[in-house]
Design a protein around this motif. Structure first.
Motif, PDB file in Angstrom:
ATOM      1  N   UNK A   1       0.971  -1.241  -0.029  1.00 57.46           N
ATOM      2  CA  UNK A   1       0.092  -0.135  -0.072  1.00 57.46           C
ATOM      3  C   UNK A   1       0.839   1.172   0.102  1.00 57.46           C
ATOM      4  N   UNK A   2       0.472   2.224  -0.866  1.00 52.48           N
ATOM      5  CA  UNK A   2       1.300   3.431  -0.933  1.00 52.48           C
ATOM      6  C   UNK A   2       0.489   4.762  -0.508  1.00 52.48           C
ATOM      7  N   UNK A   3       0.869   5.750   0.079  1.00 49.29           N
ATOM      8  CA  UNK A   3       0.205   6.623   0.612  1.00 49.29           C
ATOM      9  C   UNK A   3       0.664   8.199   0.308  1.00 49.29           C
ATOM     10  N   UNK A   4      -0.382   9.105  -0.051  1.00 47.22           N
ATOM     11  CA  UNK A   4       0.189  10.509  -0.291  1.00 47.22           C
ATOM     12  C   UNK A   4       0.917  11.026   0.781  1.00 47.22           C
ATOM     13  N   UNK A   5       0.388  10.912   1.997  1.00 49.10           N
ATOM     14  CA  UNK A   5       0.953  11.122   3.096  1.00 49.10           C
ATOM     15  C   UNK A   5       0.970   9.953   4.201  1.00 49.10           C
ATOM     16  N   UNK A   6       1.967   9.819   5.265  1.00 46.46           N
ATOM     17  CA  UNK A   6       1.987   8.705   6.173  1.00 46.46           C
ATOM     18  C   UNK A   6       0.808   8.799   6.868  1.00 46.46           C
ATOM     19  N   UNK A   7       0.332   7.605   7.141  1.00 46.89           N
ATOM     20  CA  UNK A   7      -0.747   7.302   7.771  1.00 46.89           C
ATOM     21  C   UNK A   7      -0.834   6.410   9.049  1.00 46.89           C
ATOM     22  N   UNK A   8      -0.738   6.796  10.163  1.00 39.67           N
ATOM     23  CA  UNK A   8      -0.671   5.767  11.341  1.00 39.67           C
ATOM     24  C   UNK A   8      -1.924   5.067  11.401  1.00 39.67           C
ATOM     25  N   UNK A   9      -3.203   5.496  11.109  1.00 37.40           N
ATOM     26  CA  UNK A   9      -4.333   5.153  11.115  1.00 37.40           C
ATOM     27  C   UNK A   9      -4.594   3.747  10.475  1.00 37.40           C
ATOM     28  N   UNK A  10      -4.336   3.697   9.328  1.00 40.63           N
ATOM     29  CA  UNK A  10      -4.804   2.723   8.298  1.00 40.63           C
ATOM     30  C   UNK A  10      -4.269   1.233   8.637  1.00 40.63           C
ATOM     31  N   UNK A  11      -2.977   1.117   9.078  1.00 36.32           N
ATOM     32  CA  UNK A  11      -2.937  -0.166   9.565  1.00 36.32           C
ATOM     33  C   UNK A  11      -3.797  -0.845  10.705  1.00 36.32           C
ATOM     34  N   UNK A  12      -4.312   0.208  11.729  1.00 40.76           N
ATOM     35  CA  UNK A  12      -4.952  -0.203  12.911  1.00 40.76           C
ATOM     36  C   UNK A  12      -6.589  -0.381  12.372  1.00 40.76           C
ATOM     37  N   UNK A  13      -6.967   0.247  11.310  1.00 43.08           N
ATOM     38  CA  UNK A  13      -8.009  -0.163  10.859  1.00 43.08           C
ATOM     39  C   UNK A  13      -8.385  -1.629  10.177  1.00 43.08           C
ATOM     40  N   UNK A  14      -7.285  -2.281   9.717  1.00 48.14           N
ATOM     41  CA  UNK A  14      -7.185  -3.568   9.254  1.00 48.14           C
ATOM     42  C   UNK A  14      -7.961  -4.610  10.303  1.00 48.14           C
ATOM     43  N   UNK A  15      -8.299  -4.192  11.643  1.00 42.55           N
ATOM     44  CA  UNK A  15      -8.608  -4.901  12.384  1.00 42.55           C
ATOM     45  C   UNK A  15     -10.102  -5.251  12.428  1.00 42.55           C
TER      46      UNK A  15
END
Length: 551
Positions: A167-181
């Motif tokens: 997955x690539x992002x336009x800006x870093x995103x700390x939440x994306x990984x956590x939403x995978x739960x």
């Protein structure tokens, strides 16, 4: 939801008003729930069961499509059917799921390594293509995903191997990984998704997932059935129950009778109004667990009198929350300083930073009618009648709002309670037309992922569909945006707590309480998690028979 019992509501309100009249200000005393024993799990099961009958007290799901799941009932079912890429644990920590590992080669890139031994219920192997299809479909308007905001910073999602997704992002995103739960990270078979189209997740379209139970039937208005997946990839969590049947008893009295008679084996979200009857029963055990649920009143639009934070602060000041916890929640709740439950950061790498920020917030206000009246006079709203929505038959919400109604009258406001049917009540959070004629709603909310930033953004971001009052504090928005783009846990937490210190002053919300999870289990079974994390973990796979009750 369950049928109202007006007499019970008025009894609780009478007690609360008596206690409120004796309080004029200062911090609250510890609530009655502080000494209640909480547990994240129940004793491990020891045997197999032919069938478990479970109840969904908030009614029948409208969909089982993981992309559209955003409420108690559908999540309770789907968490046992469709595995996510990461797994939420009972203590709100996160571990591997369908993804075994993840890494960030640079701040704008996330690589997910997938299990290579997972098969869908139809026997076909899960590959990176299925993961990409499951995530990418949530961009499409036709999917009507409740998770579109999770993809806001995502540029590309690609298969970089048979069992690897990048997955690539336009800006870093700390939440994306956590939403995978949660449902956002659940994986469905790509071919099945294409064939089912918009009917995916319905009684007609069905599902094709990898979870411990396989969906086998859905009789509208009656039941949903699933059977054990004997080929489940997690060999340590293969279900002990051969069949799982969900019922939809929404009336508290009917549910209580069914639990006490053994017709229903168990239920989460036990209504507080029947807790005493179940607590004293020898049919089973009522467990209380830590929760990420939150009860609050929120305005439904920018023209609502409650859109003025002085009015929400005034209503907050007519509540004696400790008395409310004792009388409405039967002691199974706690007061907290914000509308975001502290459980969501208690196991964070930056928990000390979050704790320090929380401790610095003003104390939970005690009832102070004089100050509340001054705030109303200062705001001088053109509209003095406030119509508040709640779910029809939700006895707990009725008690809270009836008490708030009496308090509002003392400060020159009229609070009108409007009861909506469950589907309409649930729908108003996503459909603006259903909020027409309403000024506020009783929110029985919850935070799905272990990060308070996710919930704060919903109500403060100018771009959020949940920001109904058009709240716009540029400094708050800047701090939370930077927090989301900061991958260092402590750095992100520091930015969040700075924003929290600001929005707790001017965000128009009336925090009520943080309820504990309430789970009832028939004495013939055990093993289920007792914490609110059940909503995004395969809780039913943990269930089994107690000693001497195997079948």
């Amino acid at each position: 939801m369950h049928a109202p019992r007006t007499a019970l509501a008025l009894t609780a309100v009478s007690a609360l008003l008596t206690l409120s009249a004796c309080t004029s200000g200062g911090a609250t005393t510890p609530s009655a729930a502080q000494n209640l024993e909480l547990t994240s799990t129940t004793p491990a099961a020891s045997g197999a069961l032919d069938e478990i009958t479970w109840n969904l007290p908030l009614g029948e799901p409208t969909t089982l499509d993981p992309a559209k799941v955003g409420d108690y009932s559908p999540s309770t079912v789907v968490s046992n059917l469709c595995d996510p890429l990461l797994r939420l644990n009972a203590d709100y920590s996160v571990g591997p799921g369908l993804a075994t590992a993840w890494n960030r080669p640079d701040p704008k890139t996330l690589v997910l390594d997938l299990r290579d031994d997972v098969r869908f219920w139809n026997g076909r192997p899960m590959t990176a293509a299925d993961v990409v299809a499951s995530l990418e479909r949530q961009r499409a308007a036709a999917t009507r995903s409740v998770n579109t905001q999770v993809l806001a910073t995502v540029r590309t999602i690609t298969a970089t191997g048979d069992h690897q997704v990048t997955v690539t992002f336009s800006t870093p995103d700390v939440l994306f990984l956590k939403y995978l739960v949660n449902g956002f990270g659940a994986v469905s078979e790509a071919a099945y998704l294409k064939k089912a189209g918009t009917s995916y997740g319905t009684a007609r379209g069905g599902l094709m997932c990898t979870g411990p139970f396989e969906l086998t039937g859905w009789k509208s208005g009656e039941s949903i059935t699933a059977v054990r997946n004997d080929a489940y990839w997690d060999t340590g969590l293969r279900p002990r129950a051969a069949k799982l049947t969900f019922k939809f008893l929404t009336d508290a009295g009917t549910l209580t009778s069914a639990l006490l008679s053994g017709q229903i084996d168990g239920s989460y979200e036990i209504p507080s109004t029947v807790s005493k009857a179940l607590r004293s029963s020898d049919t089973g055990t009522l467990y209380h667990g830590p929760s990420a649920q939150t009860v609050f009143v929120a305005p439904t639009g920018p023209t609502s009198p409650l859109a003025d934070p002085r009015i929400t602060q005034a209503l907050s000041l007519v509540l004696d929350r400790d008395a409310l916890v004792r009388n409405v929640f039967d002691g199974a709740a706690r007061t907290e300083k914000t509308f975001i439950p502290s459980l969501v950061w208690k196991n964070s790498e930056a928990k000390d930073v979050y704790a320090k920020g929380y401790d610095a917030l003003p104390a939970v206000p005690a009832a102070d009618v004089t100050r509340a009246r001054r705030l109303v006079d200062e705001a001088d709203p053109k509209q003095r009648t406030v119509t508040v929505a709640m779910g029809a038959g939700d006895q707990q919400s009725l008690q809270i709002l009836t008490f708030l109604q009496a308090g509002a009258k003392r400060i020159g406001l009229t609070l009108a309670i409007k009861q909506l049917q469950p589907t309409q009540m649930s729908g108003l959070f996503y459909d603006p037309s259903l909020r027409t004629g309403l000024d506020a709603t009783m929110a029985l909310g919850y935070v799905e992922i272990p990060d308070p930033l996710s919930y704060a953004e919903m109500f403060t971001s100018p771009a959020s569909p949940m920001n109904w009052t058009h709240y716009d504090n540029p400094e708050v928005t800047s701090l939370l945006t930077r927090a989301r783009a900061t991958l260092d846990p402590e750095g992100s937490a520091q930015l969040f707590t700075r924003a929290q210190a600001l929005y707790t002053k001017d965000l128009p919300i009336v925090p009520i309480a943080v309820p504990h999870e309430r789970l009832f289990l028939n004495k013939r079974l055990s093993g289920a998690p007792a914490s609110f994390a059940y909503l995004n973990m395969p809780w039913a796979a943990h269930l089994g028979a107690t000693d001497g009750n195997a079948s």
